[in-house]
Design a protein around this motif. Structure first.
Motif, short mmCIF file in Angstrom:
data_model
loop_
_atom_site.label_atom_id
_atom_site.label_comp_id
_atom_site.label_asym_id
_atom_site.label_seq_id
_atom_site.Cartn_x
_atom_site.Cartn_y
_atom_site.Cartn_z
N UNK A 55 4.63 14.95 -108.07
CA UNK A 55 3.37 15.19 -108.65
C UNK A 55 3.06 13.78 -109.25
N UNK A 56 3.69 12.88 -109.18
CA UNK A 56 3.31 11.69 -109.25
C UNK A 56 3.78 10.74 -107.87
N UNK B 1 14.26 10.25 -101.59
CA UNK B 1 12.51 11.38 -102.34
C UNK B 1 11.80 10.38 -100.63
N UNK B 2 11.31 11.06 -99.95
CA UNK B 2 10.84 11.13 -98.88
C UNK B 2 9.48 11.09 -98.66
#
Length: 361
Positions: free
Chosen positions: A249-250, A210-211
């Protein structure tokens, strides 16, 4: 004799005065101060960023039967390695066998009807030539023959479909892989297309990270490497294959998938890895501690120390950038020189120092 008595006290006082002067000079000479020094080494200016990743397969397929039926047996378990074409599970073939028998019976009946229609068409043509039959009757016979041919073709296709359905009763692996999930048990009735067994292919393995959005633009330009937490000394080359078009989204991060090149059997799915992203090199820099830099209002400088004599020399330097603990020096000092790394604010250019390369307690 009287003269000798006068000279001896004078000589004693002179010697005493000389000793006092020498002791005073030794006492007033400043002692050598020990300093922590570090040698300058220039290297490519590469900024690295690390991300925690998970090893995942590039292709993970949910395999299911192409026909409905009752599960007769399951032949694999989770974690088992399978080969392409290997049978993973099988359905009860009783109903599928009956469907094949029915299709074959329909085909035989259609063939018999076709033979009869052809015979009647030949007789009708002979009668029509002899004048004993009308053209309309002949056309009816030809239509019946065409219908018989079509029935044979439909029956032939039905036999092929029934045979395929019978082969679909065995669920086979599409490629070499490992079973990651099962969703069926013997005796269970499942529908066509329902997920039965999940197989992850072994051909390509990826590191999923996750970047943050601030680093998204650097993914395509930077060089990526992957190291496993279980094998930190082994580094694999990696290539960016996929970048999510939208942020989560989170977490507001973008999912990136890096293909791990030359990943062997020691790289297992689900392992934790570190993806290191480095920018292209931009010149040579020396990485030194922040405490080595001094600035008296004339710009950054370093204390260069001579290890043999202990002499100090202050040299102005060009700084490329500052990091959390280090300063990146672009020029001003030579490769191999020793610079004071700690306590520069307490030094004077005229002092003599003693170099140590590690702290001593």
């Amino acid at each position: 004799m009287r003269l000798v008595r006068l000279i001896l006290p004078i000589m004693a006082l002179t010697a005493l005065a000389a000793c006092s002067e020498s002791k005073s000079e030794v006492k007033n000479e400043p002692p050598q101060r020990p300093v922590l020094a570090q040698q300058v080494h220039y290297e490519p200016a590469v900024q690295e960023r690390s991300f925690v990743a998970t090893v995942r397969p590039r292709i993970e397929s949910d395999l299911g039967f192409r026909v409905a039926g009752k599960v007769a047996r399951r032949l694999v378990e989770v974690g088992e390695t399978v080969k392409a074409g290997q049978v993973l599970a099988a359905l009860d073939e009783a109903d599928l066998g009956l469907q094949l028998d029915q299709a074959q019976a329909e085909f035989r009946a259609a063939k018999g009807n076709q033979v009869q229609a052809l015979a009647e068409l030949k007789r009708g043509e002979v009668l029509q030539k002899q004048g004993w039959s009308t053209q309309a009757s002949l056309e009816k016979l030809r239509a019946a023959t065409d219908e018989a041919d079509g029935r044979v073709l439909r029956a032939e296709r039905a036999v092929s479909l029934a045979e395929n359905s019978l082969t679909y009763a065995s669920l086979r692996a599409d490629a070499d892989g490992v079973v990651t999930a099962t969703a069926l048990e013997p005796g269970q009735v499942i529908a066509a297309g329902q997920m039965a067994i999940r197989v992850a292919q072994l051909k390509e393995k990826e590191a999923v990270v996750a970047v943050p959005e601030a680093l998204v633009d650097r993914l395509a330009k930077g060089k990526a490497t992957v190291s496993l937490w279980s094998q930190p000394d082994h580094v694999y080359a990696a290539r960016l294959r996929e970048l999510s078009p939208g942020a989560d989204a989170a977490t507001r991060t973008y999912q990136a998938r890096f293909t791990i090149q030359e990943a062997g059997d020691d790289v297992r799915f689900g392992m934790t890895a570190t993806v290191t992203l480095s920018d292209p090199a931009s010149g040579q820099v020396a990485r030194l501690p922040l405490s080595a830099v001094i600035d008296a209002g004339e710009g950054p400088a370093l204390f260069v120390v001579d290890k043999e004599t202990g002499g100090l020399q202050q040299k102005p330097v060009e700084v490329m950038g500052y990091e959390a603990r280090d300063v990146l020096v672009k020029s001003g000092v030579k490769d191999g020189e020793w610079v004071v790394a700690l306590g520069t604010q307490k030094l004077d250019i005229a002092q003599k120092v003693r170099v140590v390369d590690k702290l001593q307690f």
